[in-house]
Design a protein around this motif. Structure first.
Motif, PDB file in Angstrom:
ATOM      1  N   ILE A  55      59.085   8.982  39.265  1.00 42.60           N
ATOM      2  CA  ILE A  55      60.358   8.424  38.953  1.00 42.60           C
ATOM      3  C   ILE A  55      60.931   7.277  40.015  1.00 42.60           C
ATOM      4  O   ILE A  55      61.772   6.490  39.345  1.00 42.60           O
ATOM      5  N   THR A 355      63.873  13.327  33.446  1.00 43.96           N
ATOM      6  CA  THR A 355      64.676  12.762  34.851  1.00 43.96           C
ATOM      7  C   THR A 355      64.363  13.994  36.049  1.00 43.96           C
ATOM      8  O   THR A 355      63.911  14.835  35.450  1.00 43.96           O
ATOM      9  N   GLU A 360      69.767  11.557  37.212  1.00 43.17           N
ATOM     10  CA  GLU A 360      70.413  12.088  35.974  1.00 43.17           C
ATOM     11  C   GLU A 360      71.154  10.653  35.232  1.00 43.17           C
ATOM     12  O   GLU A 360      71.222  10.394  34.047  1.00 43.17           O
ATOM     13  N   LEU A 364      65.984   7.858  32.351  1.00 43.57           N
ATOM     14  CA  LEU A 364      65.782   8.692  31.482  1.00 43.57           C
ATOM     15  C   LEU A 364      64.183   8.305  31.367  1.00 43.57           C
ATOM     16  O   LEU A 364      64.030   6.991  30.844  1.00 43.57           O
TER      17      LEU A 364
END
Length: 481
Positions: A55, A355, A360, A364
């Protein structure tokens, strides 16, 4: 609570696969139970590793409409627990009414205690609930599992997987009858008495209940086959965990004889302890739900294997509209989030849901996240927030509701309703994230595609609760019940 009592088990899955669900009960995170695929095959049916992404290498992509002057900015959060009473099944009464295992994958339920394939407005209204404020709505989503299949096949499974295998074996033993199970429980305690020098079975039963409270990664065990874990591993774990709780004492003591195991509902309630925090009526409803559904409740097809992860947190929050007030939802309104059949329906209704804790409001993903330093994995499900003002459902279960446009405005005469956001947080170990060993349950053909993540909601709130909810949102308050 024994493996086949007080919850929706997978006993009928033996008709489809050679495996058998293992069930455990404890406090904490992670493991609820394990299932196996066909004999002779490694449990390696998890998602493709190409479906996982770091991420930290993804640019921010979350865009939120700017609230206008008349925006309704309040929030209303309902506390319905984490499914501590283990209400699972493969049904979906909205998308496949009357079809047992119509989802072909497992759903996690909070709220209404009676939800199954045959649920109706009337049955839901008559049911109990896990929600502290009495909200009888049904909230349900597919479970997440950890599958270390290759490690297990190589004989290198971690402690929680070894223990999970013992759970499977115990589940098979239980099919031979409660009398055998009761005798087995006695034999296991005798073995522990010899190893520890204990002469009192009652004291040893209490200690076994305590032992199961703190397995590695929150592993849920009922302690019925600890002898098979190995003397050294069991003794070391026992010394580290004595005196950590009483939630499974009744469960261990219930193994002393087969007669006590017939009190399934009572053991289930005792096993829940503080984790369930349910009133007497809710516990009674859960026990009745088990009696009604029995073995038919959770037949599932192969392909969804691994250790079910209990959410670390399950936040159910209703939010307002960035352009004005919201109106009350009608009772029995049904709303779907996402699409479980992407391979058939395409991407029209799929949603990026994934996520990490701390990301958050920024990112996403449509893939499974690998989070920095093993941070928690998070699923965010934002339901449609616009309603046609007339219908509680539609033929495709979608046309009566819609998402607002990019500015937060409802279109085509639709009205803004409280928008449900369900946020699910999971403590997935860092190595499991890195190795691509966790995935969402799915239809077999979808192969755990993260874009098939979905969620379902049926509003069964009382008029009084709905009035409080709307008032809270429209007066810009933060309310929790």
């Amino acid at each position: 609570m024994t493996r086949s009592q007080g919850r929706h088990t997978f006993s009928r899955r033996a008709k489809l696969t050679a495996g058998m669900t293992g069930l455990a009960l404890t406090v904490g995170l992670a493991v609820a139970f394990t299932t196996t695929g066909d004999q002779g095959q490694a449990r390696a049916d998890g998602a493709d590793k190409s479906l996982f992404v770091d991420i930290t290498k993804v640019n921010a992509n979350v865009k939120t409409p700017t609230p206008q002057e008349d925006a309704s900015t309040g929030t209303f959060t309902v506390d319905c627990g984490l499914n501590e009473n283990k209400h699972f099944n493969g049904d979906n009464f909205i998308a496949a009414p009357g079809v047992e295992n119509g989802a072909e994958h497992l759903h996690d339920y909070v709220g209404n205690l009676t939800t199954d394939a045959n649920s109706t407005d009337a049955s839901l209204q008559a049911g109990g609930t896990t929600c502290k404020n009495g909200d009888k709505s049904a909230y349900f989503w597919p479970v997440i599992r950890i599958d270390r299949g290759e490690e297990e096949a190589a004989g290198e499974a971690p402690a929680e997987e070894n223990a999970g295998q013992n759970e499977q074996e115990q589940g098979q033993d239980q099919q031979q009858g409660r009398d055998q199970q009761g005798q087995q429980g006695g034999d296991q305690r005798d073995g522990q008495n010899r190893q520890q020098g204990q002469n009192q079975r009652g004291e040893q039963g209490d200690q076994r209940g305590d032992d199961n409270q703190d397995r590695p990664q929150g592993l849920k065990q009922n302690g019925q086959r600890d002898d098979q874990d190995g003397d050294q591993q069991r003794d070391g774990q026992r010394n580290n965990r004595q005196g950590q709780g009483q939630q499974q004492n009744d469960q261990a003591a219930g193994q002393d004889n087969a007669a006590e195991q017939d009190n399934a509902g009572q053991q289930d309630n005792a096993g829940q302890g503080d984790a369930g925090a349910q009133d007497d009526q809710a516990a009674a409803d859960a026990a009745q739900n088990e009696a009604n559904l029995g073995e038919d409740a959770a037949e599932e097809l192969p392909g969804n294997d691994g250790v079910i992860q209990e959410p670390k947190a399950a936040d159910l929050t209703f939010r307002g509209s960035p352009v004005g007030d919201v109106v009350a939802m009608p009772k029995f309104l049904k709303i779907l989030y996402g699409d479980a059949k992407r391979s058939i329906n395409g991407d029209k209704n799929t949603r990026a849901s994934w996520t990490c804790a701390g990301f958050e409001d920024e990112v996403l993903l449509d893939k499974y996240p690998i989070c920095p330093n093993g941070a928690d994995v998070v699923r965010i499900h934002d339901f449609p927030g616009c309603w046609d003002g007339k219908n509680t459902d539609s033929a495709n279960h979608r046309d009566h509701v819609a998402f607002a446009d990019a500015n937060g405005q409802c279109q085509n005469g639709f009205k803004a309703i409280p928008q449900l956001r369900i946020t699910l947080t999971y403590a997935i170990p860092a190595d499991v994230q890195q190795n691509g060993q966790y995935a969402v349950d799915s239809f077999p053909a979808e192969e755990h595609d993260p874009l098939t993540d979905h969620d379902d909601f049926a509003n069964v709130m009382s008029d009084q609760i709905m009035k409080r909810l709307v008032n809270c949102i429209n007066t810009d308050k933060t309310c929790k019940e």
